[in-house]
Design a protein around this motif. Structure first.
Motif, PDB file in Angstrom:
ATOM      1  N   GLY A  47     -21.590   9.223  39.650  1.00  7.22           N
ATOM      2  CA  GLY A  47     -22.942   9.007  38.934  1.00  7.22           C
ATOM      3  C   GLY A  47     -23.720  10.393  39.465  1.00  7.22           C
ATOM      4  N   LYS A  48     -24.878  11.021  38.197  1.00  8.60           N
ATOM      5  CA  LYS A  48     -25.560  11.390  39.559  1.00  8.60           C
ATOM      6  C   LYS A  48     -27.265  10.825  39.713  1.00  8.60           C
ATOM      7  N   VAL A  49     -27.306  10.891  40.920  1.00  9.04           N
ATOM      8  CA  VAL A  49     -28.936   9.761  41.339  1.00  9.04           C
ATOM      9  C   VAL A  49     -30.084  11.194  40.185  1.00  9.04           C
ATOM     10  N   GLU A  50     -31.122   9.993  39.458  1.00  7.54           N
ATOM     11  CA  GLU A  50     -32.286  10.208  38.448  1.00  7.54           C
ATOM     12  C   GLU A  50     -33.082   9.595  39.201  1.00  7.54           C
ATOM     13  N   GLN A  51     -33.374   8.833  40.072  1.00  4.34           N
ATOM     14  CA  GLN A  51     -34.630   9.070  40.760  1.00  4.34           C
ATOM     15  C   GLN A  51     -33.981   7.556  41.996  1.00  4.34           C
ATOM     16  N   GLY A  52     -34.930   8.409  43.094  1.00  4.11           N
ATOM     17  CA  GLY A  52     -34.813   7.322  44.609  1.00  4.11           C
ATOM     18  C   GLY A  52     -33.691   8.369  45.354  1.00  4.11           C
ATOM     19  N   THR A  53     -33.350   7.391  46.716  1.00  9.52           N
ATOM     20  CA  THR A  53     -32.866   7.727  47.381  1.00  9.52           C
ATOM     21  C   THR A  53     -31.283   6.665  47.686  1.00  9.52           C
ATOM     22  N   VAL A  54     -29.960   6.941  47.825  1.00  4.93           N
ATOM     23  CA  VAL A  54     -29.032   6.010  47.396  1.00  4.93           C
ATOM     24  C   VAL A  54     -28.669   6.038  49.657  1.00  4.93           C
ATOM     25  N   LYS A  55     -28.370   5.151  50.183  1.00  5.70           N
ATOM     26  CA  LYS A  55     -27.693   5.220  51.503  1.00  5.70           C
ATOM     27  C   LYS A  55     -26.854   4.027  51.699  1.00  5.70           C
ATOM     28  N   PRO A  56     -26.029   4.605  52.392  1.00  2.00           N
ATOM     29  CA  PRO A  56     -25.346   3.450  53.479  1.00  2.00           C
ATOM     30  C   PRO A  56     -25.600   1.968  53.913  1.00  2.00           C
ATOM     31  N   GLY A  57     -24.875   0.775  52.706  1.00  2.00           N
ATOM     32  CA  GLY A  57     -25.710  -0.260  53.758  1.00  2.00           C
ATOM     33  C   GLY A  57     -26.835  -0.647  52.612  1.00  2.00           C
ATOM     34  N   MET A  58     -26.906  -0.004  51.643  1.00  3.20           N
ATOM     35  CA  MET A  58     -27.885  -0.631  50.250  1.00  3.20           C
ATOM     36  C   MET A  58     -27.611  -1.459  49.658  1.00  3.20           C
ATOM     37  N   LYS A  59     -28.599  -2.427  49.118  1.00  2.00           N
ATOM     38  CA  LYS A  59     -28.240  -3.931  48.627  1.00  2.00           C
ATOM     39  C   LYS A  59     -29.002  -3.388  46.748  1.00  2.00           C
ATOM     40  N   VAL A  60     -27.580  -3.156  45.965  1.00  2.04           N
ATOM     41  CA  VAL A  60     -27.979  -2.717  44.436  1.00  2.04           C
ATOM     42  C   VAL A  60     -27.594  -3.453  43.496  1.00  2.04           C
ATOM     43  N   MET A  61     -28.800  -3.912  42.224  1.00  2.00           N
ATOM     44  CA  MET A  61     -27.891  -4.507  41.083  1.00  2.00           C
ATOM     45  C   MET A  61     -27.291  -3.026  40.158  1.00  2.00           C
ATOM     46  N   ILE A  62     -26.597  -3.628  39.419  1.00  2.00           N
ATOM     47  CA  ILE A  62     -26.110  -3.305  38.882  1.00  2.00           C
ATOM     48  C   ILE A  62     -26.383  -3.505  37.493  1.00  2.00           C
ATOM     49  N   MET A  63     -26.999  -2.771  35.809  1.00  2.00           N
ATOM     50  CA  MET A  63     -27.525  -3.572  34.954  1.00  2.00           C
ATOM     51  C   MET A  63     -27.212  -2.832  34.143  1.00  2.00           C
ATOM     52  N   PRO A  64     -27.093  -3.270  32.313  1.00  2.00           N
ATOM     53  CA  PRO A  64     -27.710  -4.356  32.245  1.00  2.00           C
ATOM     54  C   PRO A  64     -27.455  -5.483  32.447  1.00  2.00           C
ATOM     55  N   ILE A  65     -25.773  -6.496  33.760  1.00  2.00           N
ATOM     56  CA  ILE A  65     -25.019  -7.386  33.320  1.00  2.00           C
ATOM     57  C   ILE A  65     -25.429  -7.972  34.429  1.00  2.00           C
TER      58      ILE A  65
END
Length: 486
Positions: free
Chosen positions: A289-307
């Motif tokens: 994907g393309k980062v539209e906002q924010g910063t992504v790093k290894p070890g980060m907890k994320v949530m996939i929406m809408p699921i």
């Protein structure tokens, strides 16, 4: 600039069923053997090349890569021989972008080709979008990631006219470019070396004068439009002026791209990555994907929406190289754990767990109705169409019309209209067939912008101006209990 990540330990709050043993170790950035790189400090921009079929998009992209040293002489010789064997001598540069056999045989781009090049002050990813009418949905998914658009126009006699008439792709692509968030558009008037043109200024002026009012109607302002005369095949005015006559204005294409302003980016805001696709590779689950906002790093907890599925980012890759982080504007490949590739589908959005993106089934929008099919010449409540929001594609229905303004000379305004005709601006509410992760336009622009298509054509472009009021937890539980009784 985010600080380098040092041994970002993955907390064990969630127990993931699909997780394999090895993913439960703390995610280290420096394991003694491999120190992760930091991203190149030069701003990264996605450039989409769009325009009518056969305007010369793939050839121009190929020549840009060749002139900026991304393709060696031997590869070019190989493509020259291949093109000659197919009696298509002038297609050899296009083969750099159109690599599949189907694309080479037909001379048509089908998928959005991707390649990288650099200038002294910028890094670019080239998105070579299909020009052919049947592939417009492919073009939408490509352009939705673009920061800069290059609209390629063929100056050859008859070709510009075909592309610009109603039904030609030049008009539709320019409109889509604006909706999909292209901030600056370069109008590259190509094939100026053609025998029917011979670098004549009159031809350049005719095309410029016909296109300018139309681009303004699409919503581009004067300072967002740059015109350039060039030849994608000979390379005139791509890197250097070469055989350009005196009258040709401005800098060559690569110089313009090197000086172009970068869009404002929010690296500290909550993470938002619209998914292009998820897939498995040698046992690892990868998300693109393309980062539209924010910063992504290894070890980060994320949530996939809408699921609403939680997962962990194990690694961040830019151009196949592991990085300490990736900021706004970067195209990334992420190694994931605690999730399957099906749960990283196109149209989903990766967000921070603490501050996820909103998921809705309806919203209020403002849209510009461009053209309606002959069989349905008015837009009313109950009108069904297909909506493209960032990478998501859903079926939708117009619910209620609040206000319409006709874009004719009289600029007539009407409250609560019963219907709306083409070439007018409409405020309405739209319902989606399935819930979708979106934002208002003034938030993350790319998640608040959309295109409506019907009968294989773009009928309207718009932006989300209001989302439904968020329910409190108590209201949400009461609503669920109520729907359960039914």
């Amino acid at each position: 600039e985010p600080a380098p990540v040092a041994a970002a330990a993955v907390e064990e709050e969630e127990v993931y069923e699909e997780e394999e043993e090895w993913t439960k170790k703390p995610v280290k950035v420096d394991d003694g053997k491999k120190v992760l790189a930091t991203p190149d400090p030069r701003p990264h921009l996605n450039v989409v090349f769009i325009g009518h079929v056969d305007a010369g998009k793939s050839t121009t992209c190929g020549n840009i890569l060749y002139l900026s040293g991304c393709v060696d002489e031997r590869t070019i010789e190989k493509y020259q021989k291949e093109a000659k064997d197919r009696n298509r001598d002038s297609w050899f540069l296009a083969y750099i972008m159109d690599t599949s056999e189907e694309e080479k045989a037909k001379g048509k781009t089908v998928e959005v080709g991707r390649a990288h090049f650099e200038t002294p002050n910028r890094r670019f990813t080239v998105l070579d979008a299909p020009g052919h009418k049947s592939y417009v949905p492919n073009m939408i998914s490509g352009a939705s990631q673009a920061d800069v658009g290059v609209l390629i126009i063929s100056a050859r006699k008859g070709e510009f006219e075909t592309g610009f008439e109603r039904g030609g792709q030049t008009r539709e692509h320019a409109l889509l470019a604006k909706t999909l968030g292209v901030e600056k558009i370069l109008i590259a008037i190509n094939k100026m070396d053609d025998p029917s043109v011979e670098w004549k200024q009159e031809r350049y002026d005719v095309i410029k004068n016909k296109l300018s009012p139309f681009l303004k109607q699409c919503g581009f302002k004067d300072d967002q439009i740059i015109f350039i005369a060039m030849s994608g095949l000979t390379g005139d005015n791509i890197k250097e002026r070469l055989n350009c006559p005196e009258w040709v204005p401005g800098d060559p294409l690569l110089t313009i791209l090197d000086k172009i302003e970068t869009p404002s980016r929010k690296n500290d805001a909550p993470l938002r990555i619209p998914m292009m696709e998820g897939f498995k590779d040698m046992g690892a689950t990868l998300a693109i994907g393309k980062v539209e906002q924010g910063t992504v790093k290894p070890g980060m907890k994320v949530m996939i929406m809408p699921i609403g599925h939680k997962a962990t980012v194990l690694g961040v890759c830019i151009n196949e190289e592991d990085m300490q982080y990736a900021c706004c504007g970067e195209n990334v490949t992420l190694r994931m754990s605690g999730i399957t590739d099906e749960q990283l589908g196109k149209g989903y959005v990766m967000t921070e767990v603490k501050d996820p993106v909103r998921v809705v089934t309806k919203f209020k929008a403002q849209l510009h109705v461009i053209e309606l099919p002959d069989e349905r010449p008015v837009l009313t409540s109950g009108y069904k169409a297909v909506i493209h929001i960032s990478t998501a594609v859903e079926e939708c229905e117009i619910l209620k019309l609040y206000e319409s303004i006709s874009m004719g000379k009289d600029k007539k305004k009407e409250a609560n209209p019963r219907f709306c005709r083409e070439n007018s601006v409409l405020t309405c509410s739209i319902s989606l067939a399935r819930s979708c992760a979106v934002d208002i336009f003034s938030g993350v622009q790319n998640l608040g912008r959309f295109t409506l298509r019907d009968e294989g054509r773009t009928i309207a472009i718009g932006k989300i101006i209001e989302l439904p009021k968020e329910l409190s937890k108590e209201e949400e539980l009461a609503r669920k209990a109520g729907s359960g009784k039914k």
